[in-house]
Design a protein around this motif. Sequence first.
Motif, PDB file in Angstrom:
ATOM      1  N   GLN A  80      -1.755  -0.261  61.544  1.00  0.00           N
ATOM      2  CA  GLN A  80      -0.666  -0.601  61.232  1.00  0.00           C
ATOM      3  C   GLN A  80       0.239   0.754  62.097  1.00  0.00           C
ATOM      4  OE1 GLN A  80       1.112  -0.260  57.186  1.00  0.00           O
ATOM      5  NE2 GLN A  80       1.902  -1.993  57.629  1.00  0.00           N
ATOM      6  N   LYS A  81      -1.127   1.527  62.866  1.00  0.00           N
ATOM      7  CA  LYS A  81      -1.208   2.780  62.785  1.00  0.00           C
ATOM      8  C   LYS A  81      -0.875   1.928  64.980  1.00  0.00           C
ATOM      9  CE  LYS A  81      -1.485   7.184  60.742  1.00  0.00           C
ATOM     10  NZ  LYS A  81      -1.881   7.502  60.034  1.00  0.00           N
ATOM     11  N   LEU A  82      -1.778   1.210  64.820  1.00  0.00           N
ATOM     12  CA  LEU A  82      -2.508   0.587  66.449  1.00  0.00           C
ATOM     13  C   LEU A  82      -2.014  -0.699  66.360  1.00  0.00           C
ATOM     14  CD1 LEU A  82      -6.555   1.055  65.614  1.00  0.00           C
ATOM     15  CD2 LEU A  82      -4.088   3.073  67.138  1.00  0.00           C
ATOM     16  N   ASP A  91     -10.606   6.013  62.841  1.00  0.00           N
ATOM     17  CA  ASP A  91     -10.097   6.151  63.995  1.00  0.00           C
ATOM     18  C   ASP A  91      -9.943   5.136  65.131  1.00  0.00           C
ATOM     19  OD1 ASP A  91     -12.413   5.244  65.356  1.00  0.00           O
ATOM     20  OD2 ASP A  91     -13.449   7.810  65.521  1.00  0.00           O
ATOM     21  N   GLU A  92      -9.328   4.980  66.065  1.00  0.00           N
ATOM     22  CA  GLU A  92      -9.526   3.986  67.091  1.00  0.00           C
ATOM     23  C   GLU A  92     -10.787   3.167  67.578  1.00  0.00           C
ATOM     24  OE1 GLU A  92      -6.485   2.519  71.264  1.00  0.00           O
ATOM     25  OE2 GLU A  92      -5.988   4.499  69.995  1.00  0.00           O
ATOM     26  N   MET A 138       6.162   3.923  56.778  1.00  0.00           N
ATOM     27  CA  MET A 138       4.465   4.009  57.472  1.00  0.00           C
ATOM     28  C   MET A 138       4.728   3.465  59.184  1.00  0.00           C
ATOM     29  SD  MET A 138       2.922   1.113  54.939  1.00  0.00           S
ATOM     30  CE  MET A 138       2.113   2.288  53.128  1.00  0.00           C
ATOM     31  N   SER A 139       3.652   3.822  60.046  1.00  0.00           N
ATOM     32  CA  SER A 139       3.757   2.876  61.286  1.00  0.00           C
ATOM     33  C   SER A 139       4.019   1.142  61.049  1.00  0.00           C
ATOM     34  CB  SER A 139       2.711   3.390  61.800  1.00  0.00           C
ATOM     35  OG  SER A 139       2.381   4.726  62.101  1.00  0.00           O
ATOM     36  N   GLY A 140       4.065   0.784  62.878  1.00  0.00           N
ATOM     37  CA  GLY A 140       3.753  -0.887  62.102  1.00  0.00           C
ATOM     38  C   GLY A 140       5.550  -0.720  62.530  1.00  0.00           C
ATOM     39  N   THR A 191      -2.686   0.994  56.305  1.00  0.00           N
ATOM     40  CA  THR A 191      -1.872   2.229  57.248  1.00  0.00           C
ATOM     41  C   THR A 191      -2.550   3.144  58.892  1.00  0.00           C
ATOM     42  OG1 THR A 191      -3.423   3.516  56.148  1.00  0.00           O
ATOM     43  CG2 THR A 191      -1.189   2.619  55.045  1.00  0.00           C
ATOM     44  N   SER A 192      -3.812   2.322  58.462  1.00  0.00           N
ATOM     45  CA  SER A 192      -4.513   2.570  59.516  1.00  0.00           C
ATOM     46  C   SER A 192      -4.499   1.824  61.307  1.00  0.00           C
ATOM     47  CB  SER A 192      -6.316   3.109  59.821  1.00  0.00           C
ATOM     48  OG  SER A 192      -6.177   4.799  58.467  1.00  0.00           O
TER      49      SER A 192
END
Length: 416
Positions: A261-263, A218-219, A147-149, A258-259
Motif C-alpha cells: 500500500q505504500k507503493l 523494500d520497494e 495505513m498508506s494507500g 501494508t508494504s
Amino acid sequence: MTVPNPQDPFRVLCITSHETLLARVRTALGKAEGYLLLDPQEIDDALMDRIEKLQPNCILLDYLSPAANPLDLIDSITLQFPETKVVVILPKEKAAEANQVILAGARAFISQPFTQTELLDTVGRIKTIHQRSQQARPAAAVGEVPMSGRGTIVVFSPKGGVGCSSIAINLAMALQEQLSQEVLLMDAKLFFGDLDLMLNLKTQNSISDLVPHIEALDEGLIRDVVAGHVSGIKVMPAPTTPMSAQEIHPEELHRILTSVQKLYPYIVIDGGNFLNENTVTVMDASHRIILVLTPDIASLRDATRFFDLCRTTLSFPKEKILVVVNQNNQREGLSLQDIERTLQVKAFATLPWDPRVALQGINRGVPAFMQAQNNPLRKAFQSMAKNLAAALGLGEGRAPRTATMQEVLAKSSRLG
C-alpha cells in the motif's frame, strides 16, 4: 463475559458426547504448556449458561455431537460470546460443509480423524491470535496510525463461480483508466489463484517470494515480484504451489499488504469465495469490500449470510460493503428489485451477462475491458470504476482511513 488475564492458561472447552474424542483432546493438550481443558459436562439446555460460567477462550465443537443444528449452535455461541473462538471438529465426509461452518462464525475446523500435532497447531494458532487481540485494545486506545494507500478494494463472494476473478481484473483496468495512476491487482486466492493464467502472464514470481523477507520488505523486492501486464496494470500473482501458500498466515499477509500500500495507491484484490482468517485480514485492511452475487437463490442466500456475519461477528460497517450483481440480465434470473429487497441494500453496480465475451476473456487471456470499445461489459466497468472513485473520494485527493495492524488481527480473530 469477563476478559481473561493474558497470563492465565488458555481455557479450552470440548463439546462432545464421544469419550474417545475427548480423551484424544485431553491427551494432546496435556502434552503442551499453557492450556487448561475445562471440565466437560453433558450437553443440555443450559449450554449457554455453562459457557458463561466457564468462560472458555476456545470451544472445540464436535460437529456430530450437538443435539441442535450445529450451524445454529455455532451462530449462537459466536453471537453471544464474541471473545470465544469456535473450532469445529468436522468428519471428512462432511468436508463439503466447511465453508458453511466458517460462514456460521467458526474460527477454524479440524478434519476428523486428526493427529495431536494438527490439534495443537490449530489451537496454538488461535491462542496466539487471541493474545494479540487482547493486546490490541490498549494499543487502539492510545492512537491510530492510518495505513498508506488511497483505495484498496477486495472482490469477494461466499459462493463460487460468480466471477470474482474476472471482475477484479476488469475493475483494475477500469480504475487505471479512470484515475490515470498505477493500479495493482493482487491475488489473495492463495491456494487456487488464476489471475496470471487469465491474464496470460508468463512469470514464476508470486506473493510467496516475499515471505522469506517479511522483516525487511523494500520497494525493490516488491517490484521484482510484481509483474507488468500489457494493459498497464501491475499484478501480484498467487503462490505457484500449495506448499508455498501454507506459509502465508495473517501476520505475513498483513505486512505484505501494508508494504504494498505504500507503493501502490490503488489496489484491487481478488478475495475469491473461501472465508478464512487470511480473507478477513485482507478485508479489514481494505477500504471497501465488493460483494459479488449472481441473480439466483443460492447466491442470494449466501450473500444474506455474509451480511449477517459482517454485522454479528466481523463488525464491518454496512457502508463498507458494495453489492455488485453479475450476469444481471439473465432471462430466468431473479430481478434486481428482489435482490435489493432481500438484502435491504441498493446494488452498487450491475454487470450484463455476455458468455461469449466472458469465456474469451478467460480462455484467451483477453479481459472484457480490452475487447471492443462498444462492449457493454467494458462500459459497465467504466461506470463502476467512476462510481467507486467517487465513493472513496479519490478524485478529491484524500485517502479513506483503514485499520492498524492490531485492529486487523483482532478483527480476523473474531471470525470465530
